[in-house]
Design an enzyme around this catalytic site. Structure first.
Site, PDB file in Angstrom:
ATOM      1  N   LEU A   8      27.195  44.999  28.758  1.00  0.00           N
ATOM      2  CA  LEU A   8      28.551  45.693  27.867  1.00  0.00           C
ATOM      3  C   LEU A   8      29.746  45.975  28.329  1.00  0.00           C
ATOM      4  O   LEU A   8      30.344  46.074  29.658  1.00  0.00           O
ATOM      5  CB  LEU A   8      27.708  47.546  27.551  1.00  0.00           C
ATOM      6  CG  LEU A   8      26.709  47.284  27.336  1.00  0.00           C
ATOM      7  CD1 LEU A   8      26.358  49.320  27.669  1.00  0.00           C
ATOM      8  CD2 LEU A   8      26.209  46.743  26.036  1.00  0.00           C
ATOM      9  N   LYS A  22      39.241  46.199  31.232  1.00  0.00           N
ATOM     10  CA  LYS A  22      38.709  46.711  32.689  1.00  0.00           C
ATOM     11  C   LYS A  22      37.763  46.059  32.989  1.00  0.00           C
ATOM     12  O   LYS A  22      38.323  46.397  34.413  1.00  0.00           O
ATOM     13  CB  LYS A  22      38.055  48.028  31.898  1.00  0.00           C
ATOM     14  CG  LYS A  22      37.941  49.419  33.439  1.00  0.00           C
ATOM     15  CD  LYS A  22      36.825  50.951  32.577  1.00  0.00           C
ATOM     16  CE  LYS A  22      36.257  50.573  31.856  1.00  0.00           C
ATOM     17  NZ  LYS A  22      35.494  51.595  31.522  1.00  0.00           N
ATOM     18  N   ARG A 332      51.768  27.529  54.931  1.00  0.00           N
ATOM     19  CA  ARG A 332      51.301  27.212  53.440  1.00  0.00           C
ATOM     20  C   ARG A 332      50.265  26.936  53.630  1.00  0.00           C
ATOM     21  O   ARG A 332      49.332  25.721  54.101  1.00  0.00           O
ATOM     22  CB  ARG A 332      52.263  27.139  53.262  1.00  0.00           C
ATOM     23  CG  ARG A 332      53.408  28.446  53.588  1.00  0.00           C
ATOM     24  CD  ARG A 332      55.232  27.979  53.111  1.00  0.00           C
ATOM     25  NE  ARG A 332      54.853  27.478  51.684  1.00  0.00           N
ATOM     26  CZ  ARG A 332      56.377  27.353  51.353  1.00  0.00           C
ATOM     27  NH1 ARG A 332      56.945  27.385  51.138  1.00  0.00           N
ATOM     28  NH2 ARG A 332      56.534  27.323  49.654  1.00  0.00           N
ATOM     29  N   HIS A 362      59.017  27.701  68.645  1.00  0.00           N
ATOM     30  CA  HIS A 362      59.346  28.666  67.694  1.00  0.00           C
ATOM     31  C   HIS A 362      60.438  27.917  67.103  1.00  0.00           C
ATOM     32  O   HIS A 362      60.658  26.710  67.187  1.00  0.00           O
ATOM     33  CB  HIS A 362      59.805  29.073  68.809  1.00  0.00           C
ATOM     34  CG  HIS A 362      59.655  28.516  69.900  1.00  0.00           C
ATOM     35  ND1 HIS A 362      59.611  29.122  71.514  1.00  0.00           N
ATOM     36  CD2 HIS A 362      60.417  27.395  70.273  1.00  0.00           C
ATOM     37  CE1 HIS A 362      59.447  28.285  72.404  1.00  0.00           C
ATOM     38  NE2 HIS A 362      60.083  27.070  72.293  1.00  0.00           N
ATOM     39  N   ASN A 376      55.199  17.276  70.318  1.00  0.00           N
ATOM     40  CA  ASN A 376      55.828  18.226  70.737  1.00  0.00           C
ATOM     41  C   ASN A 376      57.315  18.262  69.616  1.00  0.00           C
ATOM     42  O   ASN A 376      57.949  17.477  69.776  1.00  0.00           O
ATOM     43  CB  ASN A 376      56.192  18.171  72.148  1.00  0.00           C
ATOM     44  CG  ASN A 376      57.085  19.619  72.996  1.00  0.00           C
ATOM     45  OD1 ASN A 376      55.674  20.817  73.084  1.00  0.00           O
ATOM     46  ND2 ASN A 376      58.085  19.975  72.713  1.00  0.00           N
ATOM     47  N   ALA A 379      62.261  23.669  69.598  1.00  0.00           N
ATOM     48  CA  ALA A 379      62.896  24.905  69.248  1.00  0.00           C
ATOM     49  C   ALA A 379      64.095  24.425  67.993  1.00  0.00           C
ATOM     50  O   ALA A 379      64.903  23.566  68.318  1.00  0.00           O
ATOM     51  CB  ALA A 379      63.162  25.468  69.505  1.00  0.00           C
ATOM     52  N   TYR A 386      63.088  18.363  50.878  1.00  0.00           N
ATOM     53  CA  TYR A 386      63.185  18.673  49.699  1.00  0.00           C
ATOM     54  C   TYR A 386      64.426  18.457  48.990  1.00  0.00           C
ATOM     55  O   TYR A 386      65.763  18.622  49.887  1.00  0.00           O
ATOM     56  CB  TYR A 386      63.132  19.737  49.309  1.00  0.00           C
ATOM     57  CG  TYR A 386      62.994  20.197  47.470  1.00  0.00           C
ATOM     58  CD1 TYR A 386      62.777  19.954  46.568  1.00  0.00           C
ATOM     59  CD2 TYR A 386      63.833  21.187  47.216  1.00  0.00           C
ATOM     60  CE1 TYR A 386      62.948  20.115  45.128  1.00  0.00           C
ATOM     61  CE2 TYR A 386      64.181  21.803  45.668  1.00  0.00           C
ATOM     62  CZ  TYR A 386      63.213  21.723  45.149  1.00  0.00           C
ATOM     63  OH  TYR A 386      63.941  21.799  43.068  1.00  0.00           O
TER      64      TYR A 386
END
Length: 459
Positions: A8, A22, A332, A362, A376, A379, A386
Site C-alpha cells: 500500500l 511519504k 570530486r 598540498h 609530483n 604546492a 575552464y
C-alpha cells in the site's frame, strides 16, 4: 500454493509536510518503499502489486519493472486500496501479504515467519502483531481464553480493560487470497472516517467462524510505521544501529557506532577501522584494512585495501589500494586514483585519472586531467581547465615533476620525465625529458628599497 503481495503506497503523508510522497522518503539511503519491497522478496511472491495514488508517477519510477501497479485515485481506506488490486489477484489460489509501504524496519525474516505461521496453522487470515508497554494509539488485539483472536479494537473504541492490552496491530496481514476478495465485497464505510477498513475483513471471518490467527514480532521496532519526520528519524536511528551491528559482527571496527552513518547498500571488508562522524553513502565499497578517520564523507565510491582517508570527501570515484587522502581533500566525481597515490591537505581532484605513486601533497587543483605514474605536484599547482564556456583536458606523462606555484593551462600535454620550473605558467606542450620554465626573469635593483616610505631609513 502461491504467495502474492500487496504493498500500500497511495497515501500523501500529510504529516510529513513534504511535496514528496511519504513512501519515497529515505531511510539509510533508499526509500521506505524500497525497504519494504526488498523484505517482501523473502516470501518469493508470484505477483507483487503496489497500490499507488498521490504522485503515482514518482512512486512507480522507483519500482519500475519490479512490480505491477494499480491506482487508488481516491484514498478511501486500506480496504479500498486492496480492492483496487482485484483485476490482478481476484480468483487466484494462494496466500496474500498486505503491507504498508511506510514500514521500512520490517525484515524479510519476519515476513517469511508470518506467512509460514499462516500456512502451518491453516488460517484464513493472520495478523502481524507486536507487544509494547506503551500501546496508546494502536489497535489492540483482543483474544479469548483460548488465545484465539476475536477482533481488533481501535484506541478510540476500546474499553478501559482493552486499553490495558499490550498486543497491538501492526497493519500487516496475510489472507487466503480467494476469501480476501470475497470478504471485501461485504465491507462498508459505516464508520467515523467514512472509509473501507481492511480490519473489517477480520470481523467478517470471525462472524463466519473461520480461523483467524496472529503472529507476534520478536522486535517491536519492526512494527514502526512512519507518519511524520519524528518517526522517520527514529527509523533512521534503528536502521543505522542494525547496519553498524552487522558490519561489526563481520569484523569492522567502529570507534563510535552511534555517530557513524552508513547506508544499507554500502559494502565494507573486514579489518576496516572507522572513526566517529564518518558517513558512507550509496553504493560505496571499502577494501580491507582501510582506515577512515573522523569526518570522512564518501558517496558512491570504491576505496581499495589499506587506504587511509583522513577527514576528506570522496564522490563517485575510485581509489586504489594503499592510497592516502587528506586531511581536507576533496575527490570530486569521475576521478580515479591509482595504487599508492598521495593526495594531501587542501587538494581537489575533479574528473581526473591519476597513475600510481603520484603525489600532490598540498594546495593543488587537478581538474580534467590524465596523470601518469610517479608524478609530483608541488604546492600551489593549478591545472586551468575552464575558459568560461568549455572544459579542456591536461595530459601529464609518467615521472613528471611540477614545481610549486605552477599554472598549467589546458589543453596541454607534459611529456614523460619532463620538469616544470616553480612559478611557471605553461600554455604549450612540453616534450618528454624537457624542462619548461614560463616565468619572468628576476631583476634586483640595488638600494631601491631605501626609497620606499616603509623602509626604516624613512621612518
Amino acid at each position: 500454493m502461491s504467495n502474492f503481495a500487496i504493498i500500500l503506497a497511495a497515501g500523501k503523508g500529510t504529516r510529513m509536510k513534504s511535496d514528496l510522497p511519504k513512501v519515497l522518503h529515505k531511510v539509510a539511503g533508499i526509500s521506505m518503499l524500497e525497504h519494504v519491497f526488498r523484505s517482501v522478496g523473502a516470501i518469493q511472491p508470484e505477483k507483487t502489486v503496489t497500490v499507488v495514488g498521490h504522485k503515482a508517477e514518482l512512486v512507480e519510477e522507483v519500482l519500475t519493472g519490479q512490480t505491477e501497479f494499480v491506482t487508488q485515485s481516491e484514498q478511501l481506506g486500506t480496504g479500498h486500496a486492496v480492492m483496487m488490486t482485484e483485476p490482478i489477484l481476484e480468483g487466484l489460489s494462494g496466500h496474500t501479504l498486505v503491507i504498508a509501504g511506510d514500514t521500512p524496519l520490517i525484515t524479510g525474516e519476519s515476513l517469511k515467519n508470518l506467512i509460514d505461521f499462516h500456512i502451518n496453522h491453516k488460517n484464513v487470515a493472520t495478523i502481524l502483531t507486536a507487544e509494547t508497554d506503551n500501546p496508546f494509539g494502536y489497535g489492540r488485539i483482543v483474544r479469548n481464553d483460548n488465545a484465539e483472536v476475536l477482533r481488533i479494537v481501535e484506541q478510540k473504541d476500546a474499553t478501559d480493560f482493552e486499553k490495558q492490552i499490550k498486543e497491538i496491530n501492526t497493519g500487516t496481514y496475510v489472507f487466503d487470497n480467494e476469501r480476501l476478495f470475497e470478504a471485501l465485497k461485504n465491507i462498508n464505510t459505516n464508520n467515523a472516517q467514512g472509509e473501507y477498513y481492511i480490519t473489517d475483513v477480520i470481523g467478517i471471518f470471525r462472524e463466519t467462524g473461520e480461523k483467524v490467527g496472529a503472529y507476534t514480532l520478536k522486535d517491536f521496532d519492526e512494527s514502526l510505521g512512519v507518519n511524520d519526520r519524528v518517526a522517520l528519524a527514529t527509523a533512521e536511528s534503528v536502521m543505522r544501529r542494525r547496519i553498524n551491528h552487522k558490519h561489526m559482527v563481520n569484523g569492522v571496527s567502529f570507534v563510535n557506532p552511534e555517530a557513524t552513518y552508513i547506508d544499507i547498500d554500502v559494502e565494507i571488508a573486514p579489518e576496516v577501522q572507522i572513526e566517529a562522524n564518518v558517513t558512507l553513502k550509496g553504493q560505496t565499497k571499502i577494501g580491507a584494512e582501510t582506515v577512515l578517520t573522523n569526518g570522512t564523507y564518501v558517496v558512491d565510491s570504491t576505496i581499495g585495501a589499506g587506504a587511509v582517508i583522513t577527514n576528506s570527501m570522496i564522490e563517485e570515484s575510485s581509489v586504489a589500494d594503499g592510497v592516502t587522502v587528506g586531511p581536507y581533500a576533496h575527490i570530486r566525481p569521475n576521478s580515479s586514483l591509482g595504487a599508492q597515490v598521495h593526495i594531501g591537505n587542501f587538494v581537489e581532484v575533479k574528473g581526473s585519472s591519476i597513475g600510481e605513486n603520484t603525489k600532490a601533497g598540498h594546495l593543488t587543483y587537478i581538474g580534467n586531467c590524465e596523470v601518469g605514474s610517479n608524478v609530483n605536484f608541488g604546492a600551489g599547482t593549478i591545472t586551468v581547465n575552464y575558459d568560461g564556456k568549455n572544459k579542456y583536458k591536461t595530459v601529464i606523462g609518467d615521472n613528471v615533476f611540477v614545481g610549486s606555484n605552477s599554472t598549467i593551462i589546458a589543453p596541454v600535454e607534459l611529456g614523460d620525465n619532463s620538469l616544470v620550473g616553480a612559478g611557471s605558467t605553461i600554455t604549450k606542450d612540453v616534450p618528454a625529458d624537457a624542462i619548461a620554465i614560463g616565468r619572468g626573469r628576476q631583476i634586483n635593483k640595488d638600494e631601491y628599497a631605501t626609497r620606499l616610505p616603509h623602509h626604516p631609513k624613512n621612518q
